[in-house]
Write an enzyme that holds these catalytic residues in place. Structure first.
Site, mmCIF file in Angstrom:
data_model
loop_
_atom_site.group_PDB
_atom_site.id
_atom_site.type_symbol
_atom_site.label_atom_id
_atom_site.label_comp_id
_atom_site.label_asym_id
_atom_site.label_seq_id
_atom_site.Cartn_x
_atom_site.Cartn_y
_atom_site.Cartn_z
ATOM 1 N N ASP A 192 3.536 -0.665 6.102
ATOM 2 C CA ASP A 192 2.234 -0.828 6.739
ATOM 3 C C ASP A 192 1.564 -2.183 6.557
ATOM 4 O OD1 ASP A 192 2.852 1.858 6.765
ATOM 5 O OD2 ASP A 192 1.196 2.471 5.491
ATOM 6 N N ASP A 242 9.012 9.738 5.055
ATOM 7 C CA ASP A 242 9.044 10.303 3.697
ATOM 8 C C ASP A 242 9.842 11.598 3.699
ATOM 9 O OD1 ASP A 242 6.412 8.736 3.927
ATOM 10 O OD2 ASP A 242 6.506 9.080 1.767
ATOM 11 N N GLU A 284 5.312 5.037 -6.742
ATOM 12 C CA GLU A 284 5.407 4.688 -5.319
ATOM 13 C C GLU A 284 6.096 3.330 -5.162
ATOM 14 O OE1 GLU A 284 1.562 4.569 -3.520
ATOM 15 O OE2 GLU A 284 2.348 4.581 -1.464
ATOM 16 N N TYR A 288 0.464 -3.352 -2.089
ATOM 17 C CA TYR A 288 1.203 -2.485 -1.165
ATOM 18 C C TYR A 288 1.990 -3.268 -0.109
ATOM 19 C CZ TYR A 288 1.078 1.808 1.853
ATOM 20 O OH TYR A 288 1.352 2.904 2.622
ATOM 21 N N ARG A 327 -3.759 -1.876 -3.176
ATOM 22 C CA ARG A 327 -3.880 -1.285 -1.832
ATOM 23 C C ARG A 327 -4.276 -2.364 -0.808
ATOM 24 N NH1 ARG A 327 -1.593 3.100 -0.211
ATOM 25 N NH2 ARG A 327 -3.164 3.292 1.409
HETATM 26 C C1 DGY Z 1 -1.302 5.099 4.331
HETATM 27 O O1 DGY Z 1 -2.298 5.794 4.442
HETATM 28 O O2 DGY Z 1 -1.248 4.099 3.604
HETATM 29 C C2 DGY Z 1 -0.112 5.504 5.082
HETATM 30 O O3 DGY Z 1 1.040 4.894 4.615
HETATM 31 C C3 DGY Z 1 -0.292 5.242 6.550
HETATM 32 O O4 DGY Z 1 0.758 5.840 7.208
#
Ligand code: DGY
Length: 420
Positions: free
Chosen positions: A163, A36, A390, A347, A196
């Site tokens: 992730d 980031d 995001e 996500y 998420r």
């Molecule tokens: C999160 O907390 O989702 C971060 O991207 C982990 O690095």
């Protein structure tokens, strides 16, 4: 649109703390994240070079003695994030996580140096940055490819930066969740649960992390012992580009590294083998379980960013990319929307990410100017319409995840104010 440019600058400044910038000003990510920060530094370079260099300097200040730059630096001992600094329990001068992220900082640094037309003398002034970065890339070669296969492994899905990608589903499904896990998620109190990762994935993220911690994050042991070990096309592409950019930067300060030069050739030849031009398919390798992973992820196309010295492959990659996003209103879905693992909202399992668009745009600029122009225009339009979220739906453009997201603002500025 001038007002969106001003808003983007304001978003970055509002997210700025002392000498570094949060990924968002909500509570979701209350620390400095490695990749980031690199994108953010690039954003600043378009209007405030001082902030840009401070961002990079602060990131490098968290480097471990062995060379690793962690994926999170906890400058403030905030416990609002899970897993927080206590749960990681490591760091050098700064509390940090015990894993890393894609070394995009190298390519960002080269872009800044080239665009601003620094003199050799000025670049020399920043040679400490370049030397720290050299140590960082050497760390990858030494500890993430100890058998010198030519390909770098990641040892936690969080190391990829993407992730929760379906790329990790197979290797993650093999991980037995620790029986005595005790952690409390906070992310799903801030962002809708449907956007998420699932609980089962978090249980596994934390299980892998706890195991790394039990090994004292000893890089000599982790390659063989980690519960997760994957060679990923996207990560290796970013790494190869970083090697090439570091080679350039070293040249600017009158240095050369034969180790890097050798690894560039090896890494490139092995990376090419992960793309089957006839079948137009990518394969990633699950080293831990000795199997292949074939998921149509946008990150596979980071290969364009690696600037492979092979026109035929580059042409096939572009052909394959056009098929990948065909019929999509908003570019690029992180997973091909026809694939069974695609989820419009969750996500990294389908949504559009501005950093992926930027990486692919950079890769296309010297290979297909027309397509690069289209990507640039579509990305700018999406952000101007939905502002700095995001991530976004590839179907409706709906903004999701965090608000006031720094890299969306930073890369919007870069798209808008720069054509190089
Ligand atoms: C999160 O907390 O989702 C971060 O991207 C982990 O690095």
């Amino acid at each position: 649109m001038k007002s969106t440019v001003n808003l983007a600058k304001k978003t970055l400044i509002n997210n700025r703390r002392s000498k570094y910038t949060l990924p968002t000003n909500t509570k979701l990510y209350p620390a400095q994240w490695n990749w980031d920060s690199a994108f953010i530094a690039l954003g600043y370079s378009n209007f405030n070079l001082k902030y840009s260099f401070q961002e990079i300097e602060t990131l490098l200040s968290g480097q471990w003695d062995d060379g690793m730059i962690p994926h999170i630096l906890f400058h403030i001992r905030d416990t609002n994030y899970t897993p927080n600094y206590k749960a990681w329990n490591c760091g050098n001068k700064v509390s940090s996580s015990g894993i890393t992220q894609p070394p995009i900082i190298v390519s960002v640094l080269r872009l800044i140096f080239e665009r601003q037309k620094f003199s050799k003398k000025e670049i020399k002034k920043y040679s400490s940055f370049i030397l720290k970065i050299e140590k960082y890339l050497e760390w990858f070669i030494r500890f993430r490819d100890p058998k010198k296969t030519g390909l770098i492994s990641i040892l936690h899905p969080w190391e990829s930066g993407y992730d929760n990608s379906p790329l990790w589903d197979k290797p993650m499904s093999k991980i037995k969740i620790d029986g005595n896990l005790s952690y409390k998620r906070k992310d799903n109190l801030i962002v809708k649960e449907s956007q998420r990762p699932l609980k089962i994935d978090y249980d596994r993220y934390v299980t892998i992390k706890n195991h790394l911690r039990r090994m004292n994050y000893d890089p000599k042991k982790l390659y063989n012992k980690s519960k997760f070990n994957v060679v990923d096309v996207g990560f290796n592409s970013l790494f190869l580009k970083a090697l090439k950019d570091l080679d350039f930067l070293l040249g600017c300060i009158g240095k050369r590294s034969f180790l890097l030069k050798k690894y560039i050739i090896l890494n490139e030849s092995k990376l090419i083998k992960l793309f089957n031009s006839k079948k137009m398919k990518f394969k990633n390798k699950d080293i831990k379980n000795n199997t292949l992973i074939e998921i149509p992820s946008i990150t596979n196309f980071f290969m364009l960013f690696a600037d492979l010295n092979n026109n035929l492959i580059n042409r096939n990659l572009i052909k394959s990319l056009k098929i990948y996003y065909k019929n999509e209103k908003y570019l690029f879905p992180s997973i091909n929307s026809k694939h069974k693992s695609f989820e419009e909202e969750r996500y990294w399992r389908g949504p559009v990410w501005i950093n992926c668009n930027w990486i692919i745009y950079q890769g296309l600029k010297n290979k297909d100017k027309n397509l690069a122009k289209i990507i640039r225009k579509k990305t700018i339009n999406l952000v101007e319409k939905k502002k700095f979220r995001e991530y976004y739906s590839c179907k409706s453009g709906l903004g999701m995840g965090a608000n006031n997201f720094s890299w969306s603002a930073a890369l919007y500025l870069d798209f808008k104010l720069n054509r190089s």
